[in-house]
Motif scaffolding. Structure first.
Motif, PDB file in Angstrom:
ATOM      1  N   GLN A  39       0.289   1.416   4.633  1.00  0.00           N
ATOM      2  CA  GLN A  39      -0.204   0.498   3.604  1.00  0.00           C
ATOM      3  C   GLN A  39      -0.208   1.168   2.232  1.00  0.00           C
ATOM      4  O   GLN A  39       0.139   0.541   1.227  1.00  0.00           O
TER       5      GLN A  39
ATOM      6  N   ASP B 127       3.284   1.206   0.952  1.00  0.00           N
ATOM      7  CA  ASP B 127       3.666  -0.132   0.484  1.00  0.00           C
ATOM      8  C   ASP B 127       3.084  -0.418  -0.901  1.00  0.00           C
ATOM      9  O   ASP B 127       3.761  -0.982  -1.756  1.00  0.00           O
TER      10      ASP B 127
ATOM     11  N   LYS C 172       5.101   1.472  -3.414  1.00  0.00           N
ATOM     12  CA  LYS C 172       6.409   0.823  -3.564  1.00  0.00           C
ATOM     13  C   LYS C 172       6.302  -0.428  -4.429  1.00  0.00           C
ATOM     14  O   LYS C 172       7.126  -0.660  -5.323  1.00  0.00           O
ATOM     15  N   GLU C 173       5.274  -1.240  -4.184  1.00  0.00           N
ATOM     16  CA  GLU C 173       5.066  -2.461  -4.967  1.00  0.00           C
ATOM     17  C   GLU C 173       4.759  -2.132  -6.423  1.00  0.00           C
ATOM     18  O   GLU C 173       5.249  -2.804  -7.331  1.00  0.00           O
TER      19      GLU C 173
END
Length: 68
Positions: free
Chosen positions: A19, A22, A25-26
């Motif tokens: 998580q 992620d 990355k976002e």
């Protein structure tokens, strides 16, 4: 701590790490998009470079409303 508890804890940590990756990355994708959009804005309206960031929103609203 039993081996089952250790496995559950490890799975929880793996999920948290995934998580976190992620989210990074976002955030990087958003940063890239914002930079690209800013570059397009400067290309189309070079005068926005002289407009302060504080006044940019107001300037763009007037410009888009046709008040130049």
């Amino acid at each position: 701590m039993t081996s089952e508890e250790k496995k559950l804890l490890q799975a929880k940590h793996r999920l948290e790490e995934a998580q976190a990756r992620d989210r990074v990355k976002e955030r990087k994708a958003r940063t890239r998009r914002l930079i690209q959009e800013g570059a397009v804005l400067e290309k189309v309206l070079p005068e926005v470079q002289a407009v302060g960031l504080d006044n940019l929103e107001e300037y763009l609203q007037r410009k888009l409303a046709g008040y130049d």
